[in-house]
Design a protein around this motif. Structure first.
Motif, PDB file in Angstrom:
ATOM      1  N   THR A   1       0.875  -0.748  -0.436  1.00  0.00           N
ATOM      2  CA  THR A   1      -0.484   0.201   0.048  1.00  0.00           C
ATOM      3  C   THR A   1       0.929   1.201   0.212  1.00  0.00           C
ATOM      4  OG1 THR A   1      -2.162   1.053   0.928  1.00  0.00           O
ATOM      5  CG2 THR A   1      -0.291  -0.044   2.581  1.00  0.00           C
ATOM      6  N   LEU A   2       0.543   2.261  -0.740  1.00  0.00           N
ATOM      7  CA  LEU A   2       0.905   4.061  -0.881  1.00  0.00           C
ATOM      8  C   LEU A   2       0.254   4.398  -0.342  1.00  0.00           C
ATOM      9  CD1 LEU A   2       3.567   4.782  -2.405  1.00  0.00           C
ATOM     10  CD2 LEU A   2       2.120   5.965  -3.756  1.00  0.00           C
ATOM     11  N   HIS A   3       0.970   5.643   0.757  1.00  0.00           N
ATOM     12  CA  HIS A   3      -0.183   6.157   0.880  1.00  0.00           C
ATOM     13  C   HIS A   3       0.752   7.458   0.650  1.00  0.00           C
ATOM     14  CE1 HIS A   3      -2.845   4.140   4.264  1.00  0.00           C
ATOM     15  NE2 HIS A   3      -2.385   3.771   3.212  1.00  0.00           N
ATOM     16  N   ALA A   4       0.050   8.661   0.508  1.00  0.00           N
ATOM     17  CA  ALA A   4       1.213   9.491  -0.201  1.00  0.00           C
ATOM     18  C   ALA A   4      -0.065  11.047   0.534  1.00  0.00           C
ATOM     19  CB  ALA A   4       0.647  10.204  -2.260  1.00  0.00           C
ATOM     20  N   ASN A   5       0.845  11.899   1.107  1.00  0.00           N
ATOM     21  CA  ASN A   5       0.137  13.378   1.927  1.00  0.00           C
ATOM     22  C   ASN A   5       1.176  14.167   1.552  1.00  0.00           C
ATOM     23  OD1 ASN A   5      -1.834  11.820   3.669  1.00  0.00           O
ATOM     24  ND2 ASN A   5       0.181  10.430   3.807  1.00  0.00           N
ATOM     25  N   LEU A   6       0.234  15.289   1.418  1.00  0.00           N
ATOM     26  CA  LEU A   6       1.387  16.564   1.884  1.00  0.00           C
ATOM     27  C   LEU A   6       1.617  16.706   3.048  1.00  0.00           C
ATOM     28  CD1 LEU A   6      -0.868  18.849   0.259  1.00  0.00           C
ATOM     29  CD2 LEU A   6       0.701  17.405  -1.117  1.00  0.00           C
ATOM     30  N   GLY A   7       2.789  17.317   3.329  1.00  0.00           N
ATOM     31  CA  GLY A   7       3.173  18.426   4.603  1.00  0.00           C
ATOM     32  C   GLY A   7       4.638  18.200   4.252  1.00  0.00           C
ATOM     33  N   GLY A   8       5.818  18.321   3.395  1.00  0.00           N
ATOM     34  CA  GLY A   8       7.001  18.161   3.523  1.00  0.00           C
ATOM     35  C   GLY A   8       7.971  17.188   3.556  1.00  0.00           C
ATOM     36  N   HIS A   9       8.593  17.491   3.398  1.00  0.00           N
ATOM     37  CA  HIS A   9       9.820  15.723   4.531  1.00  0.00           C
ATOM     38  C   HIS A   9       9.733  15.616   5.022  1.00  0.00           C
ATOM     39  CE1 HIS A   9      12.893  14.176   4.328  1.00  0.00           C
ATOM     40  NE2 HIS A   9      13.675  13.895   4.681  1.00  0.00           N
ATOM     41  N   THR A  10       8.903  16.686   6.000  1.00  0.00           N
ATOM     42  CA  THR A  10       9.164  15.860   7.656  1.00  0.00           C
ATOM     43  C   THR A  10       8.050  16.177   8.338  1.00  0.00           C
ATOM     44  OG1 THR A  10       9.749  18.308   8.426  1.00  0.00           O
ATOM     45  CG2 THR A  10      11.775  16.169   8.306  1.00  0.00           C
ATOM     46  N   GLY A  11       7.235  16.630   7.466  1.00  0.00           N
ATOM     47  CA  GLY A  11       5.188  16.630   7.742  1.00  0.00           C
ATOM     48  C   GLY A  11       4.348  15.301   7.924  1.00  0.00           C
ATOM     49  N   VAL A  12       4.752  14.616   8.361  1.00  0.00           N
ATOM     50  CA  VAL A  12       4.135  13.492   7.857  1.00  0.00           C
ATOM     51  C   VAL A  12       1.979  13.649   9.138  1.00  0.00           C
ATOM     52  CG1 VAL A  12       3.713  11.106   7.624  1.00  0.00           C
ATOM     53  CG2 VAL A  12       5.995  11.935   7.236  1.00  0.00           C
ATOM     54  N   PRO A  13       1.435  13.904   8.202  1.00  0.00           N
ATOM     55  CA  PRO A  13       0.301  13.908   9.166  1.00  0.00           C
ATOM     56  C   PRO A  13       0.352  12.802   9.930  1.00  0.00           C
ATOM     57  CG  PRO A  13      -0.261  14.095   6.372  1.00  0.00           C
ATOM     58  CD  PRO A  13       1.372  13.460   6.971  1.00  0.00           C
ATOM     59  N   GLN A  14      -0.053  13.276  11.270  1.00  0.00           N
ATOM     60  CA  GLN A  14      -0.336  12.492  12.450  1.00  0.00           C
ATOM     61  C   GLN A  14      -1.867  11.139  11.679  1.00  0.00           C
ATOM     62  OE1 GLN A  14      -1.714  13.843  16.063  1.00  0.00           O
ATOM     63  NE2 GLN A  14      -2.372  11.891  16.839  1.00  0.00           N
ATOM     64  N   PHE A  15      -2.546  11.598  11.352  1.00  0.00           N
ATOM     65  CA  PHE A  15      -3.132   9.567  10.668  1.00  0.00           C
ATOM     66  C   PHE A  15      -2.622   9.196   9.796  1.00  0.00           C
ATOM     67  CE2 PHE A  15      -4.116  10.933   6.449  1.00  0.00           C
ATOM     68  CZ  PHE A  15      -3.767  12.641   6.270  1.00  0.00           C
ATOM     69  N   ALA A  16      -1.317   9.550   9.413  1.00  0.00           N
ATOM     70  CA  ALA A  16      -0.700   9.006   8.429  1.00  0.00           C
ATOM     71  C   ALA A  16       0.308   8.088   9.598  1.00  0.00           C
ATOM     72  CB  ALA A  16      -0.308  10.027   7.427  1.00  0.00           C
ATOM     73  N   GLY A  17       0.828   8.446  10.158  1.00  0.00           N
ATOM     74  CA  GLY A  17       1.400   7.568  11.427  1.00  0.00           C
ATOM     75  C   GLY A  17       0.321   6.639  11.664  1.00  0.00           C
ATOM     76  N   GLU A  18      -0.922   7.009  12.318  1.00  0.00           N
ATOM     77  CA  GLU A  18      -1.820   6.120  12.984  1.00  0.00           C
ATOM     78  C   GLU A  18      -2.264   4.763  12.058  1.00  0.00           C
ATOM     79  OE1 GLU A  18      -4.987   8.686  13.958  1.00  0.00           O
ATOM     80  OE2 GLU A  18      -3.345   9.728  15.400  1.00  0.00           O
ATOM     81  N   GLU A  19      -2.249   5.621  10.977  1.00  0.00           N
ATOM     82  CA  GLU A  19      -2.495   4.432   9.467  1.00  0.00           C
ATOM     83  C   GLU A  19      -1.285   3.347   9.470  1.00  0.00           C
ATOM     84  OE1 GLU A  19      -2.992   7.446   6.414  1.00  0.00           O
ATOM     85  OE2 GLU A  19      -4.817   7.154   6.772  1.00  0.00           O
ATOM     86  N   ALA A  20      -0.267   4.002   9.738  1.00  0.00           N
ATOM     87  CA  ALA A  20       1.113   2.895   9.620  1.00  0.00           C
ATOM     88  C   ALA A  20       1.073   2.206  10.937  1.00  0.00           C
ATOM     89  CB  ALA A  20       2.040   3.502   9.383  1.00  0.00           C
ATOM     90  N   ALA A  21       0.879   2.592  12.051  1.00  0.00           N
ATOM     91  CA  ALA A  21       0.568   1.494  13.239  1.00  0.00           C
ATOM     92  C   ALA A  21      -0.496   0.347  12.655  1.00  0.00           C
ATOM     93  CB  ALA A  21      -0.002   2.763  14.356  1.00  0.00           C
ATOM     94  N   ARG A  22      -1.273   0.947  12.511  1.00  0.00           N
ATOM     95  CA  ARG A  22      -2.887  -0.433  12.505  1.00  0.00           C
ATOM     96  C   ARG A  22      -2.295  -1.130  11.079  1.00  0.00           C
ATOM     97  NH1 ARG A  22      -5.796   4.144  11.898  1.00  0.00           N
ATOM     98  NH2 ARG A  22      -6.515   4.509  13.964  1.00  0.00           N
ATOM     99  N   PHE A  23      -1.438  -0.676  10.008  1.00  0.00           N
ATOM    100  CA  PHE A  23      -0.640  -1.778   9.009  1.00  0.00           C
ATOM    101  C   PHE A  23       0.497  -2.666  10.125  1.00  0.00           C
ATOM    102  CE2 PHE A  23       1.786  -3.495   5.794  1.00  0.00           C
ATOM    103  CZ  PHE A  23       3.239  -3.166   5.781  1.00  0.00           C
ATOM    104  N   PHE A  24       1.067  -1.854  10.792  1.00  0.00           N
ATOM    105  CA  PHE A  24       2.042  -3.097  11.802  1.00  0.00           C
ATOM    106  C   PHE A  24       1.065  -4.094  12.483  1.00  0.00           C
ATOM    107  CE2 PHE A  24       5.994  -2.374  10.030  1.00  0.00           C
ATOM    108  CZ  PHE A  24       6.082  -1.323   9.634  1.00  0.00           C
ATOM    109  N   ALA A  25       0.434  -3.628  13.140  1.00  0.00           N
ATOM    110  CA  ALA A  25      -0.315  -4.337  13.937  1.00  0.00           C
ATOM    111  C   ALA A  25      -1.315  -5.550  13.263  1.00  0.00           C
ATOM    112  CB  ALA A  25      -1.719  -3.086  14.525  1.00  0.00           C
TER     113      ALA A  25
END
Lengths: 243, 243
Positions: free
Chosen positions: A215-239
């Protein structure tokens, strides 16, 4: 592996510094888990001291989600000895960028490939040591850091069950060959407006991954601006894949 | 708007068929909500009878998540009168595909643009009627269906607060102009291995969207194999923006 320090973070998480030979690392565990938990290897672009706040944040989220988390320093970064070839490649990159020149494959290879070739066996050795601990057991995930390192590791290390890949750095041509050998589930994070990210390459790399689930998740926010919801989606992937 | 039928689904959800002039539609509500809830407009590629199982599934998820959900038939589809031009465009598409020819911009325009130009005002009229009901209030989301319709609607209809766009159909050149006018949060779903999906165009469309918050989720699974976790991520997107 030798533990060199230990402290309890505010939320009760146990943080231990260690060395593996000359390689510094950090291990985070819940300190209250009654049984072994899956392990998250937390990748980064190098420089444990500089990266500490972001590493600790990711590690704490992993531990809160029921895992142990660990990282090691990259070759030639942080307190580790520099290599003349790596320093030369970084200088050449800097010069090309300042001159407004495109960053060619040759510079990318010299910048990234030696790092991959040295770092991957080091992360595997760290895995050997970390999985011998009573706190860890079951599956292993790898997340973040230099994407070429993550792809090679996911391709060659059978104990890694799922890979979170952060498309934020240059991608050597050889990494596309590695990608085709990756079979485990992969979650690729792409900051669409990241000025350091060759977006076309990142999409091609996603395409090249051999994983049957990716799965590929693309968001705006620049190099370090990963949105919080994106981090949560990654956490669910690992769960989904480590539990 | 005239309700023509009513039934209670297994989980207590109230499903009502309606007509808006000659346009058939369906409205799903919780039947037990004590106050007005946000509305999800559920888009689809046409043919309410054929699409019913998938529509009802999406609608039930929306209602379970605290929304009302509604859909209307597309122009020239289902029981609605056919247009000779649309039928000719579909025949020309079929012939090009069978001959192994690339599907050119001209066929795409004839296939999709008249649909957009007729459907968008119809969905807006449906919104007028649906928002007058006591069950609905607050924000509106649009999700799925023909991507060119969704993009135009998100661009021109100020009551739509968030758009879920499904990149699974041909994209007319004019849709890129519409995309630049979209400012609301957008969640684009792309089935990476969808043989009907011109992937490059879908990525370019994502790039063109004017939204300051946008996210692209790409997965494997072919045209209809959207992974369950992807549906859940889209549901969270709407929960973030409609509540």
């Amino acid at each position: 592996m030798r533990f060199t320090s230990e402290r309890r973070l505010d939320d009760g998480i146990l943080e231990r510094e260690f060395t593996l030979g000359e390689i510094p690392g950090i291990l985070w565990t819940s300190g209250s888990a009654s049984e072994p938990v899956p392990l998250m290897l937390v990748g980064h672009p190098g420089g444990l001291r500089t990266m500490y706040p972001r590493l600790a944040g990711r590690a704490r989220q992993a531990v809160t989600n029921g895992f142990a988390a660990a990282t090691i320093e990259l070759p030639g970064r942080g307190d580790r000895p520099r290599s003349p070839e790596a320093e030369q490649a970084r200088a050449d990159l800097r010069r090309a960028v300042e001159a407004g020149e495109p960053v060619g494959d040759e510079i990318v290879d010299r910048l990234i490939l030696p790092l991959v070739e040295q770092a991957v066996p080091e992360w595997q050795a760290a895995l050997d040591a970390l999985l011998a601990l009573p706190e860890t057991g079951g599956r292993v995930g790898y997340s973040g850091g230099v994407i070429a390192v993550g792809v090679r590791l996911a391709a060659v290390e059978p104990r890694i069950a799922a890979a979170g890949l952060y498309a934020g750095s240059f991608i050597p041509r050889a990494t596309f060959d590695d990608a085709r050998l990756v079979t485990v589930p992969a979650h690729v994070l792409l900051q669409w407006d990241d000025e350091w990210n060759p977006r076309r390459q990142a999409l091609d790399l996603f395409d090249a991954l051999g994983s049957t689930e990716k799965t590929l998740h693309a968001n705006l926010g620049g190099h370090t601006g990963v949105p919080q919801f994106a981090g949560e989606e990654a956490a669910r992937f690992f769960a989904r894949h480590l539990r």
